[in-house]
Design a protein around this motif. Sequence first.
Motif, PDB file in Angstrom:
ATOM      1  N   LEU A 124      -7.613  26.652   6.931  1.00 59.32           N
ATOM      2  CA  LEU A 124      -8.100  28.144   7.026  1.00 59.32           C
ATOM      3  C   LEU A 124      -7.038  29.162   6.959  1.00 59.32           C
ATOM      4  N   SER A 125      -7.018  30.088   5.825  1.00 58.62           N
ATOM      5  CA  SER A 125      -5.957  31.276   5.870  1.00 58.62           C
ATOM      6  C   SER A 125      -6.734  32.487   6.475  1.00 58.62           C
ATOM      7  N   VAL A 126      -6.370  33.134   7.394  1.00 59.88           N
ATOM      8  CA  VAL A 126      -6.544  34.257   8.195  1.00 59.88           C
ATOM      9  C   VAL A 126      -5.695  35.349   7.534  1.00 59.88           C
ATOM     10  N   ILE A 127      -6.538  36.277   6.572  1.00 58.51           N
ATOM     11  CA  ILE A 127      -5.678  37.293   6.016  1.00 58.51           C
ATOM     12  C   ILE A 127      -6.017  38.533   6.808  1.00 58.51           C
ATOM     13  N   VAL A 128      -4.808  39.117   7.212  1.00 58.16           N
ATOM     14  CA  VAL A 128      -5.066  40.308   8.031  1.00 58.16           C
ATOM     15  C   VAL A 128      -4.189  41.307   7.467  1.00 58.16           C
ATOM     16  N   PRO A 129      -4.902  42.588   6.923  1.00 60.31           N
ATOM     17  CA  PRO A 129      -4.178  43.469   6.232  1.00 60.31           C
ATOM     18  C   PRO A 129      -3.787  44.506   7.342  1.00 60.31           C
ATOM     19  N   THR A 130      -2.342  44.885   7.397  1.00 61.30           N
ATOM     20  CA  THR A 130      -1.871  45.662   8.400  1.00 61.30           C
ATOM     21  C   THR A 130      -1.241  46.943   7.818  1.00 61.30           C
ATOM     22  N   PHE A 131      -1.221  47.993   8.791  1.00 60.60           N
ATOM     23  CA  PHE A 131      -0.417  49.209   8.621  1.00 60.60           C
ATOM     24  C   PHE A 131      -0.345  49.856  10.086  1.00 60.60           C
ATOM     25  N   ASN A 132       0.925  49.951  10.546  1.00 61.82           N
ATOM     26  CA  ASN A 132       1.138  50.368  11.898  1.00 61.82           C
ATOM     27  C   ASN A 132       0.276  49.546  12.875  1.00 61.82           C
ATOM     28  N   GLU A 133       0.066  48.412  12.879  1.00 68.83           N
ATOM     29  CA  GLU A 133      -0.367  47.476  13.909  1.00 68.83           C
ATOM     30  C   GLU A 133       0.524  46.725  14.517  1.00 68.83           C
ATOM     31  N   ARG A 134       1.694  46.956  14.812  1.00 60.87           N
ATOM     32  CA  ARG A 134       2.764  46.261  15.685  1.00 60.87           C
ATOM     33  C   ARG A 134       2.429  45.858  16.995  1.00 60.87           C
TER      34      ARG A 134
ATOM     35  N   GLU B 198      -4.380  39.986  -2.490  1.00 60.56           N
ATOM     36  CA  GLU B 198      -3.027  39.782  -2.419  1.00 60.56           C
ATOM     37  C   GLU B 198      -2.755  38.596  -1.556  1.00 60.56           C
ATOM     38  N   GLY B 199      -3.163  38.642  -0.130  1.00 56.90           N
ATOM     39  CA  GLY B 199      -3.310  37.866   0.731  1.00 56.90           C
ATOM     40  C   GLY B 199      -3.947  36.532   0.509  1.00 56.90           C
ATOM     41  N   VAL B 200      -5.123  36.789  -0.238  1.00 55.28           N
ATOM     42  CA  VAL B 200      -6.032  35.478  -0.457  1.00 55.28           C
ATOM     43  C   VAL B 200      -5.080  34.710  -1.574  1.00 55.28           C
ATOM     44  N   MET B 201      -4.657  35.417  -2.428  1.00 55.22           N
ATOM     45  CA  MET B 201      -3.849  34.730  -3.731  1.00 55.22           C
ATOM     46  C   MET B 201      -2.709  34.026  -3.290  1.00 55.22           C
ATOM     47  N   SER B 202      -2.090  34.496  -2.255  1.00 52.93           N
ATOM     48  CA  SER B 202      -0.871  33.807  -1.663  1.00 52.93           C
ATOM     49  C   SER B 202      -1.179  32.610  -0.925  1.00 52.93           C
ATOM     50  N   SER B 203      -2.298  32.192  -0.610  1.00 50.20           N
ATOM     51  CA  SER B 203      -2.601  31.160   0.483  1.00 50.20           C
ATOM     52  C   SER B 203      -3.146  29.976  -0.558  1.00 50.20           C
TER      53      SER B 203
ATOM     54  N   ALA C 188      -5.172  27.745   1.097  1.00 48.10           N
ATOM     55  CA  ALA C 188      -6.369  26.966   2.188  1.00 48.10           C
ATOM     56  C   ALA C 188      -7.743  26.995   1.410  1.00 48.10           C
ATOM     57  N   PRO C 189      -8.416  26.066   1.617  1.00 48.05           N
ATOM     58  CA  PRO C 189      -9.816  26.117   0.908  1.00 48.05           C
ATOM     59  C   PRO C 189     -10.758  27.121   1.261  1.00 48.05           C
ATOM     60  N   TYR C 190     -10.449  27.528   2.574  1.00 48.94           N
ATOM     61  CA  TYR C 190     -11.315  28.571   3.271  1.00 48.94           C
ATOM     62  C   TYR C 190     -10.404  29.746   3.550  1.00 48.94           C
ATOM     63  N   VAL C 191     -10.928  31.087   3.489  1.00 45.84           N
ATOM     64  CA  VAL C 191     -10.066  32.101   3.757  1.00 45.84           C
ATOM     65  C   VAL C 191     -11.071  32.940   4.720  1.00 45.84           C
ATOM     66  N   LEU C 192     -10.381  33.671   5.560  1.00 48.93           N
ATOM     67  CA  LEU C 192     -11.095  34.650   6.693  1.00 48.93           C
ATOM     68  C   LEU C 192     -10.428  36.120   6.401  1.00 48.93           C
ATOM     69  N   ILE C 193     -11.241  36.991   6.167  1.00 50.42           N
ATOM     70  CA  ILE C 193     -10.675  38.402   6.232  1.00 50.42           C
ATOM     71  C   ILE C 193     -10.984  39.065   7.545  1.00 50.42           C
ATOM     72  N   MET C 194     -10.031  39.630   8.247  1.00 50.95           N
ATOM     73  CA  MET C 194     -10.394  40.482   9.329  1.00 50.95           C
ATOM     74  C   MET C 194      -9.265  41.524   9.734  1.00 50.95           C
ATOM     75  N   ASP C 195      -9.827  42.551  10.557  1.00 49.65           N
ATOM     76  CA  ASP C 195      -8.582  43.487  10.807  1.00 49.65           C
ATOM     77  C   ASP C 195      -7.612  42.995  11.847  1.00 49.65           C
TER      78      ASP C 195
END
Length: 400
Positions: free
Chosen positions: A42-52, A115-120, A122-129
């Motif tokens: 599983l690849s967990v894709i987390v788009p971020t902007f100022n989430e340090r 872009e995150g999904v395409m860079s992984s 894994a057979p399963y991908v998760l999108i979350m904040d």
Amino acid sequence: MPALARESLAGEARTDAQSEQHSALAAPVLIEQSPSNGAPLLSVIVPTFNERGNLYELVRRLAIQLQEIAWEVIFVDDDSPDGTAELARAMARANPHVRCLQRLGRRGLSSACVEGVMSSSAPYVLIMDGDLQHDESILPRMLQALVSGEADVAIGSRYIDGGGIGQWDDGRAMISRFATRLSHLVVPPDLKDPMSGFFMMRREVFLARARALSAMGFKILVDLFASGRKPLRFVEIPYQFRNRQQGESKLDNQAAWDYLMLLLDKLVGHLLPVRFIAFAGIGALGLAVHLLILGALFKSESLAFQSAQASATLLAMSFNFTVNNLLTYRDRRLQGFGWWRGLASFMLACSIGAIANVGIASYVFDAKGQWLLAALAGVVVGAVWNYAVTSVYTWGKPRH
């Protein structure tokens, strides 16, 4: 071997066997499907902007829920000024589950997810904040639904029994319900939470639709459902939406605009580019601005008609350029000196477009003798010219 030792070893063996049996019952498919070579399931894709401020806690929570399987988290950061990408890379050096993809010169949640999904791999991908508002405790259930073949997409839903929107005020709740109703123009009506940004899917399902995605705005789930002819099998799993603890919300008026453009693109994008539709609509507003200014200046007798017309034209062009820069070309927005250079090129292109407008209209009028048809022909040619030229020479290169 002493009897006590044999009994102790036997007891440990029974305990280990019971533990393995319990784990197998809890997640039988997940363990069987985890790759033996260490590659992530599983690849967990987390788009971020100022989430340090949220990164450590998010990774900690993921590790607790996904300890039975091979996983990775990919932080796709849009060059956050707060150093989110730098921290993600530092975490990656110490934690093999963490990766960072930093994007320069472009921004947007949906495109970051793509872009995150395409860079992984894994057979399963998760999108979350990355703001900790999504409930990671339902991840095993989501993955189980996919691995078992029950669904193509498992969606964390706030709008089915057991789900909720937390402490939203009435205004935000009303906007969310309205946006959900709008989305049913392009997604199945039985999908209760198409606005969810928390979902998991099989990688091959994503790849089958990737090239048809608009990747506009922030509602990629709507984009995915509306980008293919074959219906997606889905399951919705309830969760309670949490309050944000760190950082600031990314929702604003421009996010609403992006959402409307996404829906428009899915409805008529196969006929006309959605940017052209936005460009033409803003042009119509510019015409109204032109007429209002012309009327105010000329009827007040403060200027002669020619001077009033010239002033109205310049102001209307400036209005069109400014609004298009803010909305139509948000992803290529011009700033600083580039704004002035862009305004000059926009005015030059539109001036040539005006000449083409008059020329085509005159030609059609001479040929057909119908003033309305001639006027419409001139407007269409002028609009197409203005859009084509300014999209290349004014906003041609993507910028921050």
